[in-house]
Design an enzyme around this catalytic site. Sequence first.
Site, mmCIF file in Angstrom:
data_model
loop_
_atom_site.group_PDB
_atom_site.id
_atom_site.type_symbol
_atom_site.label_atom_id
_atom_site.label_comp_id
_atom_site.label_asym_id
_atom_site.label_seq_id
_atom_site.Cartn_x
_atom_site.Cartn_y
_atom_site.Cartn_z
ATOM 1 N N LYS A 11 -48.973 -11.302 1.824
ATOM 2 C CA LYS A 11 -49.744 -11.813 0.685
ATOM 3 C C LYS A 11 -49.197 -11.305 -0.657
ATOM 4 O O LYS A 11 -48.388 -10.363 -0.697
ATOM 5 C CB LYS A 11 -51.216 -11.412 0.867
ATOM 6 C CG LYS A 11 -51.884 -12.063 2.088
ATOM 7 C CD LYS A 11 -53.368 -11.705 2.165
ATOM 8 C CE LYS A 11 -54.040 -12.365 3.358
ATOM 9 N NZ LYS A 11 -55.505 -12.065 3.415
ATOM 10 N N TYR A 51 -57.206 -22.116 3.710
ATOM 11 C CA TYR A 51 -58.412 -21.289 3.884
ATOM 12 C C TYR A 51 -59.683 -22.151 3.903
ATOM 13 O O TYR A 51 -60.769 -21.634 3.664
ATOM 14 C CB TYR A 51 -58.490 -20.224 2.792
ATOM 15 C CG TYR A 51 -57.675 -18.975 3.104
ATOM 16 C CD1 TYR A 51 -57.923 -18.219 4.250
ATOM 17 C CD2 TYR A 51 -56.686 -18.536 2.250
ATOM 18 C CE1 TYR A 51 -57.197 -17.071 4.540
ATOM 19 C CE2 TYR A 51 -55.940 -17.382 2.530
ATOM 20 C CZ TYR A 51 -56.212 -16.659 3.682
ATOM 21 O OH TYR A 51 -55.494 -15.516 3.972
ATOM 22 N N PHE A 59 -66.552 -15.607 -1.521
ATOM 23 C CA PHE A 59 -65.271 -15.093 -2.009
ATOM 24 C C PHE A 59 -64.174 -16.163 -2.056
ATOM 25 O O PHE A 59 -63.028 -15.861 -2.401
ATOM 26 C CB PHE A 59 -64.804 -13.901 -1.165
ATOM 27 C CG PHE A 59 -64.646 -14.174 0.318
ATOM 28 C CD1 PHE A 59 -63.536 -14.844 0.811
ATOM 29 C CD2 PHE A 59 -65.604 -13.747 1.224
ATOM 30 C CE1 PHE A 59 -63.374 -15.088 2.172
ATOM 31 C CE2 PHE A 59 -65.452 -13.983 2.585
ATOM 32 C CZ PHE A 59 -64.340 -14.664 3.054
ATOM 33 N N ARG A 87 -52.669 -8.914 15.268
ATOM 34 C CA ARG A 87 -53.938 -8.472 14.663
ATOM 35 C C ARG A 87 -54.079 -6.955 14.803
ATOM 36 O O ARG A 87 -54.624 -6.305 13.914
ATOM 37 C CB ARG A 87 -55.128 -9.199 15.299
ATOM 38 C CG ARG A 87 -55.064 -10.725 15.219
ATOM 39 C CD ARG A 87 -55.782 -11.417 14.114
ATOM 40 N NE ARG A 87 -56.925 -10.811 13.545
ATOM 41 C CZ ARG A 87 -57.515 -11.293 12.434
ATOM 42 N NH1 ARG A 87 -57.036 -12.359 11.813
ATOM 43 N NH2 ARG A 87 -58.565 -10.706 11.930
ATOM 44 N N THR A 93 -59.818 -6.325 8.670
ATOM 45 C CA THR A 93 -59.819 -7.065 7.396
ATOM 46 C C THR A 93 -60.047 -6.136 6.206
ATOM 47 O O THR A 93 -59.350 -6.219 5.199
ATOM 48 C CB THR A 93 -60.929 -8.141 7.421
ATOM 49 O OG1 THR A 93 -60.758 -8.946 8.590
ATOM 50 C CG2 THR A 93 -60.883 -9.000 6.182
ATOM 51 N N ARG A 104 -52.715 -2.759 7.103
ATOM 52 C CA ARG A 104 -53.786 -2.761 6.097
ATOM 53 C C ARG A 104 -54.213 -1.345 5.732
ATOM 54 O O ARG A 104 -54.530 -1.066 4.566
ATOM 55 C CB ARG A 104 -54.942 -3.623 6.587
ATOM 56 C CG ARG A 104 -54.607 -5.130 6.435
ATOM 57 C CD ARG A 104 -55.537 -6.002 7.202
ATOM 58 N NE ARG A 104 -55.454 -7.413 6.791
ATOM 59 C CZ ARG A 104 -56.097 -8.396 7.407
ATOM 60 N NH1 ARG A 104 -56.857 -8.126 8.474
ATOM 61 N NH2 ARG A 104 -55.996 -9.637 6.996
ATOM 62 N N ASN A 114 -55.421 -7.667 0.954
ATOM 63 C CA ASN A 114 -55.211 -6.854 2.155
ATOM 64 C C ASN A 114 -53.851 -7.119 2.816
ATOM 65 O O ASN A 114 -53.678 -6.904 4.016
ATOM 66 C CB ASN A 114 -56.381 -7.021 3.129
ATOM 67 C CG ASN A 114 -56.584 -8.452 3.561
ATOM 68 O OD1 ASN A 114 -55.818 -9.339 3.200
ATOM 69 N ND2 ASN A 114 -57.624 -8.685 4.354
ATOM 70 N N HIS A 117 -51.912 -11.871 6.345
ATOM 71 C CA HIS A 117 -52.746 -12.790 7.135
ATOM 72 C C HIS A 117 -52.142 -12.895 8.528
ATOM 73 O O HIS A 117 -50.915 -12.900 8.676
ATOM 74 C CB HIS A 117 -52.753 -14.192 6.512
ATOM 75 C CG HIS A 117 -53.306 -15.240 7.444
ATOM 76 N ND1 HIS A 117 -54.650 -15.503 7.543
ATOM 77 C CD2 HIS A 117 -52.691 -16.039 8.364
ATOM 78 C CE1 HIS A 117 -54.836 -16.434 8.481
ATOM 79 N NE2 HIS A 117 -53.667 -16.772 8.989
ATOM 80 N N GLU A 128 -51.898 -23.477 12.134
ATOM 81 C CA GLU A 128 -51.384 -22.802 10.932
ATOM 82 C C GLU A 128 -49.852 -22.833 10.894
ATOM 83 O O GLU A 128 -49.262 -22.971 9.826
ATOM 84 C CB GLU A 128 -51.905 -21.363 10.882
ATOM 85 C CG GLU A 128 -53.397 -21.304 10.603
ATOM 86 C CD GLU A 128 -53.970 -19.895 10.603
ATOM 87 O OE1 GLU A 128 -55.189 -19.758 10.392
ATOM 88 O OE2 GLU A 128 -53.213 -18.921 10.819
#
Length: 140
Positions: A11, A51, A59, A87, A93, A104, A114, A117, A128
């Site tokens: 990100k 998203y 948010f 993950r 998250t 993270r 964070n 993704h 995706e």
Amino acid sequence: MAVERTLSIIKPDATRRNLTGKINAKFEDGGLRIVAQKRVQLSKAQAEAFYGVHRERGFFNDLVSFMISGPVVLQVLEGENAIARNREIMGATNPANAAEGTIRKEFAESIEANSVHGSDAPETAAQEIAFFFAGTEIVG
Ligand code: IDP
Ligand code: MG
């Protein structure tokens, strides 16, 4: 276990701090192979569509603004159990809840910024990946 592919995004908070290599080392050390990768500037429409599942969340507008605030690195990661494995490598998250050694925990600035993704299930991973990559761009 089976070999899977998952979509990863580094990100804007992480590209801004020049953390692409350190994050990629976490994936590779964790047993995942980067089989596609491109650095892009997302458009607002792309970020909103990507998203879309979060459209009703409070948010959402901030998240879209954040995701277009600088370049991102789109990736396909491949490996045994890659969706869950990624993950684990990412961590929770909210970085306040992320385990030691996760991306993270080490790099995230906030629950929003964070750093990464990762797809959350086989169906979303397939969707995706197809959203951002042509099959010919993925070389396993
Ligand atoms: P995930 O990225 O761990 O799968 P999701 O719940 O799918 O988490 O949320 C997508 C993204 O939205 C998060 O990675 C984070 O950037 C942002 N986000 C999630 N919850 C919040 C929040 O409570 N406040 C601000 N941003 C959030
Ligand atoms: Mg998610």
